[in-house]
Structure formats: structure tokens, C-alpha cells
Design a protein around this motif. Structure first.
Motif, mmCIF file in Angstrom:
data_model
loop_
_atom_site.group_PDB
_atom_site.id
_atom_site.type_symbol
_atom_site.label_atom_id
_atom_site.label_comp_id
_atom_site.label_asym_id
_atom_site.label_seq_id
_atom_site.Cartn_x
_atom_site.Cartn_y
_atom_site.Cartn_z
ATOM 1 N N UNK A 311 0.845 -1.199 0.000
ATOM 2 C CA UNK A 311 0.000 0.000 0.000
ATOM 3 C C UNK A 311 0.881 1.251 0.000
ATOM 4 N N UNK A 312 2.074 1.126 -0.540
ATOM 5 C CA UNK A 312 3.009 2.237 -0.624
ATOM 6 C C UNK A 312 3.305 2.507 -2.089
ATOM 7 N N UNK A 313 3.867 3.661 -2.381
ATOM 8 C CA UNK A 313 4.172 3.983 -3.773
ATOM 9 C C UNK A 313 5.300 3.090 -4.280
ATOM 10 N N UNK A 314 5.348 2.953 -5.603
ATOM 11 C CA UNK A 314 6.418 2.157 -6.202
ATOM 12 C C UNK A 314 7.777 2.744 -5.853
ATOM 13 N N UNK A 315 7.869 4.083 -5.880
ATOM 14 C CA UNK A 315 9.142 4.740 -5.564
ATOM 15 C C UNK A 315 9.573 4.433 -4.132
ATOM 16 N N UNK A 316 8.656 4.485 -3.206
ATOM 17 C CA UNK A 316 8.986 4.196 -1.807
ATOM 18 C C UNK A 316 9.368 2.733 -1.631
ATOM 19 N N UNK A 317 8.676 1.843 -2.342
ATOM 20 C CA UNK A 317 8.966 0.413 -2.229
ATOM 21 C C UNK A 317 10.375 0.099 -2.700
ATOM 22 N N UNK A 318 10.820 0.785 -3.759
ATOM 23 C CA UNK A 318 12.173 0.547 -4.276
ATOM 24 C C UNK A 318 13.207 1.187 -3.363
ATOM 25 N N UNK A 395 9.659 0.505 9.789
ATOM 26 C CA UNK A 395 8.565 1.489 9.917
ATOM 27 C C UNK A 395 7.474 1.326 8.855
ATOM 28 N N UNK A 396 7.862 0.843 7.687
ATOM 29 C CA UNK A 396 6.884 0.724 6.595
ATOM 30 C C UNK A 396 6.141 -0.609 6.623
#
Length: 438
Positions: A311-318, A395-396
Motif C-alpha cells: 500500500x506504498x508507492x512504487x518509488x517508496x517500495x524501491x 517502519x513501513x
């Protein structure tokens, strides 16, 4: 019917000789001596491990069962093959060389490894041979200048080499079909593997690498080669990573299948397959392979979001490393005479190294793609508990649907791999072409 390789081999050999001439000139060498290699003896035994010919040797001649033999190249002279055909009643003696390529060599047949060494010329020689086992009477020096030049240019496949790689793909896809049928019939991993070998008409030692045949959660083990002998109580999924050989050239093919009742897993396979074909389409001149790998992480992050795992953005996931837990290996590697072929990180024909991007330690290629290069494209998504456990306290962690992740652990993982040639235009997908040809 004439052998189509007969018309392609002379130009291939001319290219190999030209590259050898230039490599020798770099180090001021008079001759290039290329050993086929000798078998490695098992510890405290009188048996050998299966013989694996040197890739440098089979680059010159399509011989994979010629232990103790040598190719001798002297610029300006016809190349020479010293072929060992021993007097032996314990083993099958290799047949004397024949076929479309023999007229291009001066061939000398000897009866022992020692006699072969006696045929080697004196002078300042570049000797390409394995350090172990050693070869009595000759010292392998493997000059780095020579190796760097030859490895760099080996990245660019000749039409002859591509013809053999297409054949390896045809053999591999035929065997993959047999393996899928065995999976659909409820067979064990071991039985599926036997079906693969039978369809390929190659034994384990002839394959370019140990086959990965993984049912259910075993698909989460990246190099799973265990082969359970008993079928699982319930089939959920099947991942097979297996190739084939043609005159020493490799194919490397991976497919993942869902059982009929596993619709949610099939949907995820379909999304990874679509992403993989998008990456294949970018195998074009000027594409930086490392950048394509990082791009793949962003696309696969989108797949994970689409299917409800993140449920996070692709940018944040990478950036946070989350995608690295689901996709922990590289996008692919060079392929050809070796399944993980040489010069994937090389800076130029004089050597040097192009580093991997930070955070991507398992990527096997960082080169810029150019026409003639052959690479694999093999994205994956896996549910590996050891890696996922490292995310649980971050945290994520709340941005990951752990219940959904847990439900998918029974499927192991997905990997889809094709062998792809970079051309001056659209890429040639050796694997998909072979599957389409039937």
C-alpha cells in the motif's frame, strides 16, 4: 540436406581468428594455445567428475567431449587441432573429428594427454587453460590482456553462434513442454525432471546448469535442486528453470505455472509475464542493463501494489528496499558459451569494471546493450520468509498486507525468463520464438 551451420562456420572461425590475432598482439605473444581441459578426479577415488570442456576451446570447434585436446593458433597459419583419441577399453573413445568444420583445421590425432602436449609449439605462448587440474608439461598463464580482449568481444555473437543458440532454445522449450505436462499430471519433482531429460534427450551432465524443478513453496528457493521423489498432497504451483545445450551453447529458460484452482496465483503470473515482455522490448542498442534492472524493480513494485501486497508507492517500495525482498536477484545476465557468460561487468576490451548500482548486489550485468549481445531477462516475485522477516519490524511494515503475503507463501514464487538477442532494431526473443514454433 546440407547442414546450415556449414555456411556459417567459416565466417565465425574467421572472426575468432581475427580476435585472437589482436589479443595476441596486445601481449606480444607468438601463439595462442587453448586447452579443452582434463577431467577432475574425485577425492580418494579412481573416478572422474563429468568432463566440462573449456568455453575458449568450444568457441573454436564444436567439440564438447575432447579431454586433453588443444587448439593451436598462430597468426597467418591454418589453425591446428591436436585431438586426443586414447587407446582405452574402459571408456568410450571419442570419435575422430568429422563434419562441416574439420576442413578448416590441420588435425593431428594422438593417443595420450602427454602426446598432445608434445605437439605444442615453443615460443612466447598465451596458454588458456584451467589451473586445476594442472596439465603435465605445460603451464597455463591465462594472460589478463588476452582474456579481457577475448571476453569483451565474445559478447558479440556471430551468426553461427546465434544459430546454435536458437537450436538450444528449441531443445529447451521442447523439454519445458514435457515438464509442464508432467506437472499437470501430478508427478513429483523427480519425475518431472526425468520427463524434462527425456524430452531434451540430454543427461544432467550435458545440460548447461543444474535444473531447478520446484513445486509449491519450493519455488521460493532460488536455486532449488533437491527433487522430491514423492508428489505433494496438493499441487498449487510449479517453477522450472532449466536449459539445454547445442554444441556447447546454452539456453536458459524459466516458466512458472499455477494449478487450475490457483486463480489468484495465475493472475499474478500473468502480471509478471506482461512486465517481463515489457523489459524484453527494451533490449535495444544504447539501453543500460543496470538501469533496466532498476526500472524492473519499479514496475514489479507496481505489480505488488496492483495485487494488494503493498500500500506504498512504487518509488517508496524501491527506495526502502521492500522490492528487494520480493525480487532479490538480478534481472538477468549474458548468455552464450556459458550460461552466465563472461564480460557482464567489463568496462572495455582492455578490462575494467562497471560497478553494480547501490543496493543491487546480485545483478550479473552492468554493460550497455549493443547489437549482437545475448542476455537473459528474468524478473521474479517470491515469498521468501527469511527476507520478508527482515521487513516486519521496519517502519513501513504497516504498508504490507501480511495476511495476503502469508496466503501466497504456498505458491513459493514466480520467475519468467527468456533468452534475448539485441539487434539493430527490435530484439530477437529466442525463447518465445522457439515456444511459438512448436
Amino acid at each position: 540436406m546440407p547442414n546450415p551451420l556449414a555456411s556459417l562456420y567459416p565466417q565465425h572461425l574467421a572472426t575468432v581468428r581475427e580476435r585472437a590475432d589482436r589479443a595476441l598482439a596486445l601481449g606480444g605473444f607468438d601463439h595462442l594455445l587453448v586447452a579443452a581441459g582434463t577431467p577432475l578426479r574425485k577425492f580418494l577415488d579412481d573416478q572422474d567428475y563429468p568432463f566440462v570442456v573449456s568455453p575458449h576451446f568450444k568457441h573454436w570447434v564444436p567439440l564438447i567431449d575432447a579431454p586433453g585436446s588443444w587448439v593451436i593458433h598462430t597468426p597467418g597459419n591454418k589453425p591446428k587441432l591436436v585431438f586426443v583419441q586414447p587407446h582405452d577399453y574402459w571408456h568410450v573413445v571419442p570419435e575422430a573429428p568429422r563434419g562441416y568444420w574439420v576442413e578448416h583445421f590441420d588435425i593431428v590425432i594422438v593417443r595420450s594427454f602427454a602426446e598432445a602436449v608434445a605437439q605444442l609449439p615453443a615460443g612466447h605462448c598465451a596458454v588458456l587453460a584451467a589451473a586445476s587440474p594442472g596439465i603435465d608439461g605445460v603451464t597455463a598463464n591465462n594472460p589478463q590482456l588476452v582474456l579481457d580482449y577475448l571476453h569483451w568481444h565474445r559478447s558479440y555473437k556471430t551468426p553461427y553462434e546465434l544459430a546454435l543458440m536458437r537450436e538450444a532454445s528449441r531443445i529447451g522449450t521442447r523439454a519445458h513442454r514435457a515438464a509442464e505436462a508432467a506437472f499437470r499430471a501430478g508427478e513429483s519433482e523427480f519425475a518431472i525432471h526425468l520427463a524434462y531429460l527425456a524430452a531434451a534427450r540430454q543427461i544432467d551432465a550435458e545440460l548447461p546448469y543444474a535444473s531447478i524443478v520446484a513445486l509449491n513453496e519450493h519455488g521460493a528457493v532460488l536455486h532449488y535442486t533437491h527433487f522430491d521423489r514423492v508428489p505433494p498432497a496438493h499441487n498449487h504451483s510449479f517453477l522450472i528453470d532449466a536449459g539445454a545445450s547445442a554444441a556447447g551453447y546454452a539456453s536458459d529458460i524459466t516458466r512458472t505455472y499455477a494449478a487450475p484452482q490457483a486463480a489468484e496465483f495465475q493472475a499474478l503470473i500473468d502480471s509478471v509475464d506482461a512486465a517481463q515482455q515489457g523489459f524484453v522490448a527494451q533490449v535495444r542498442p544504447g539501453q543500460n542493463y543496470a538501469e533496466l534492472h532498476v526500472h524492473a524493480h519499479h514496475v514489479l513494485a507496481g505489480v505488488l501494489r496492483e495485487h494488494g501486497f503493498l500500500h506504498m508507492s512504487a518509488e517508496s517500495a524501491v527506495e526502502s528496499g521492500v522490492t528487494g525482498a520480493f525480487f532479490p536477484h538480478g534481472l538477468g545476465h549474458p548468455i552464450g558459451l556459458q550460461v552466465h557468460d563472461v564480460a557482464g561487468f567489463q568496462q572495455n576490451e582492455r578490462g575494467g569494471t562497471i560497478s553494480r548500482p547501490d543496493g543491487h548486489p546480485y545483478l550479473r550485468m552492468t554493460r550497455m546493450l549493443e547489437p549482437g549481445m545475448a542476455v537473459t531477462i528474468e524478473p521474479g516475485l517470491y515469498f521468501i520468509e527469511m527476507l520478508l522477516a527482515e521487513l516486519r519490524d521496519k517502519p513501513f511494515a504497516s504498508d504490507i498486507d501480511w495476511a495476503r503475503v502469508e496466503r501466497f507463501r504456498q505458491y513459493g514464487g514466480i520467475r519468467i525468463e527468456d533468452d534475448v538477442v539485441c539487434t539493430s532494431g527490435a530484439p530477437e526473443n529466442l525463447t518465445r520464438d522457439a515456444f511459438a514454433a512448436g
